[in-house]
Design an enzyme around this catalytic site. Structure first.
Site, mmCIF file in Angstrom:
data_model
loop_
_atom_site.group_PDB
_atom_site.id
_atom_site.type_symbol
_atom_site.label_atom_id
_atom_site.label_comp_id
_atom_site.label_asym_id
_atom_site.label_seq_id
_atom_site.Cartn_x
_atom_site.Cartn_y
_atom_site.Cartn_z
ATOM 1 N N HIS A 162 0.818 -1.223 0.000
ATOM 2 C CA HIS A 162 0.000 0.000 0.000
ATOM 3 C C HIS A 162 0.850 1.270 0.000
ATOM 4 C CE1 HIS A 162 -3.733 -2.116 0.417
ATOM 5 N NE2 HIS A 162 -3.443 -2.600 1.609
ATOM 6 N N ALA A 163 2.104 1.190 0.388
ATOM 7 C CA ALA A 163 2.948 2.383 0.503
ATOM 8 C C ALA A 163 3.212 2.981 -0.874
ATOM 9 C CB ALA A 163 4.256 2.028 1.190
#
Length: 385
Positions: A162-163
């Site tokens: 998700h980063a």
């Protein structure tokens, strides 16, 4: 001048090259990486039990050790990533913000920083743990690419998919898989990488990082439900295929409901993922292996069994001369992630995968999704025509 091989000689040349490559890789071991330093990233409140529990990697390491699998493997050295490696993907502000967490003085300081982000917790060890996750995966991928090990499993955390380039989110600090992928292309001469993300959540960070890259194929199976399921990003829809030169190199398989089973995932693999993967013909395959679609996961609410994960691993081993790296992402039931990882490691080591329940059939919602995906992707892939 040396004469070129005749037509009758060519098949022999190809056969000899294939035989040499096959037998040389057959002798290699499976690699793995693990370090307790990655367990020190935890909530500021020691009494709080967070889904992204530090015990996740210990549970996986422990079950693999108890069943004797790690004794058959080669352990690859863990290490911290360098600043330069992190900056292959993330911007300097992202790096500095997380570095600050090592020096904050109070729980209220950490909670104030957490409020700046989406679904993140932090403590004084978060930066260090995140560097170990990235650096260890880089080492492991290098070992596979350089034929030091046959394939590999990265028992790492915090997760990463998700980063994004400029911010952590969704339990993820640095994007481990994206950084390691970019590193192997830039430093090791890898031409094409396939990333298969079977975490139940769409890997928005990995997708956006490579959305314009024609040499990285990102395939994701995830709950989407018209964008209502986290991270609620419309780029996780079937219609999104990438941007610019990367158009056609994003393949989303967005489930419209919870409760997906082995039959649904294997149907997606047979109908979409494997044909496209073979046509793309990557040099290495990386799995963003969240085990939150597993039975009993409190967040994913799907029903993939260890047998299902083993079957998916088995299929992916047939690509890229077996150069397959499985990197842990999510998965929040401690027993489910451990047994699922055990099934994957068994297959990496050469065992046949356990069969799935023969009474299972793909859901109507699954088949509708696959039709939708094929309709979108067939303009980019001949195998779907």
């Amino acid at each position: 001048m040396k004469p070129s091989p005749s037509r009758t000689e060519l098949p022999a040349v190809i056969l000899n090259r294939f035989t040499k490559e096959l037998t040389s890789r057959r002798r290699l071991k499976t690699g793995f990486v693990y370090d307790t330093a990655m367990s020190y990233h935890a909530t500021p409140n020691p009494m709080e039990i967070h889904p992204e529990d530090p015990r996740r990697i210990f549970k996986i390491f422990n079950i693999l050790e108890q069943h004797g699998l790690l004794q058959e493997c080669e352990r690859i050295n863990s290490r911290r990533a360098t600043k330069e490696e992190v900056l292959l993907v993330h911007n300097i502000l992202h790096y500095r913000k997380l570095r600050e967490t090592a020096d904050l003085q109070s729980r209220s300081d950490y909670m104030a920083m957490e409020n700046d982000f989406d679904s993140i917790y932090l403590n004084s060890n978060s930066f260090e743990s995140a560097l170990y996750a990235v650096g260890s995966l880089i080492n492991l991928m290098e070992a596979v690419i350089d034929n030091k090990v046959k394939n590999a499993f990265a028992i790492i955390r915090p997760p990463g998919h998700h980063a994004e380039t400029d911010m952590p989110m969704g339990f993820c600090l640095f994007n481990n898989v994206a950084i390691a992928t970019r590193d192997c292309i830039k430093r090791l001469g890898v031409k094409k990488v396939l990333i298969v993300d079977w975490d139940v959540h769409f890997g928005n960070g990995t997708q956006v990082i490579f959305s314009e890259d024609p040499n990285v194929l990102y395939i994701s199976l995830h709950r989407f439900e018209d964008g209502s399921f986290y991270p609620s990003d419309n780029k996780g829809s079937a219609s999104y295929t990438g941007y610019g030169k990367g158009v056609g190199k994003t393949v989303n398989i967005p489930w419209s409901c919870p409760g997906m089973t082995d039959a649904d995932y294997l149907y997606a693999f047979r109908e979409v993922i494997m044909p496209i993967a073979m046509e793309f013909s990557p040099d290495v395959v990386v799995v963003s292996a969240g085990f939150d679609a597993a039975i009993n996961d409190p967040i994913g609410q799907c029903n993939v069994t260890p047998a299902g994960y083993g079957q998916m691993t088995h299929m992916l081993k047939s690509i890229a001369h077996g150069k397959l790296v499985i990197a842990l992402e999510g998965g929040y039931d401690l027993n489910s992630i451990a047994v699922s990882a055990l099934a994957c490691m068994n297959v990496l080591l050469g065992d046949s995968p356990e069969p799935i329940d023969p009474t299972l059939t793909p859901k109507k919602e699954c088949m509708e999704t696959i039709v939708q995906v094929k309709n979108v992707q067939q303009k980019y892939w001949n195998c779907l025509l």
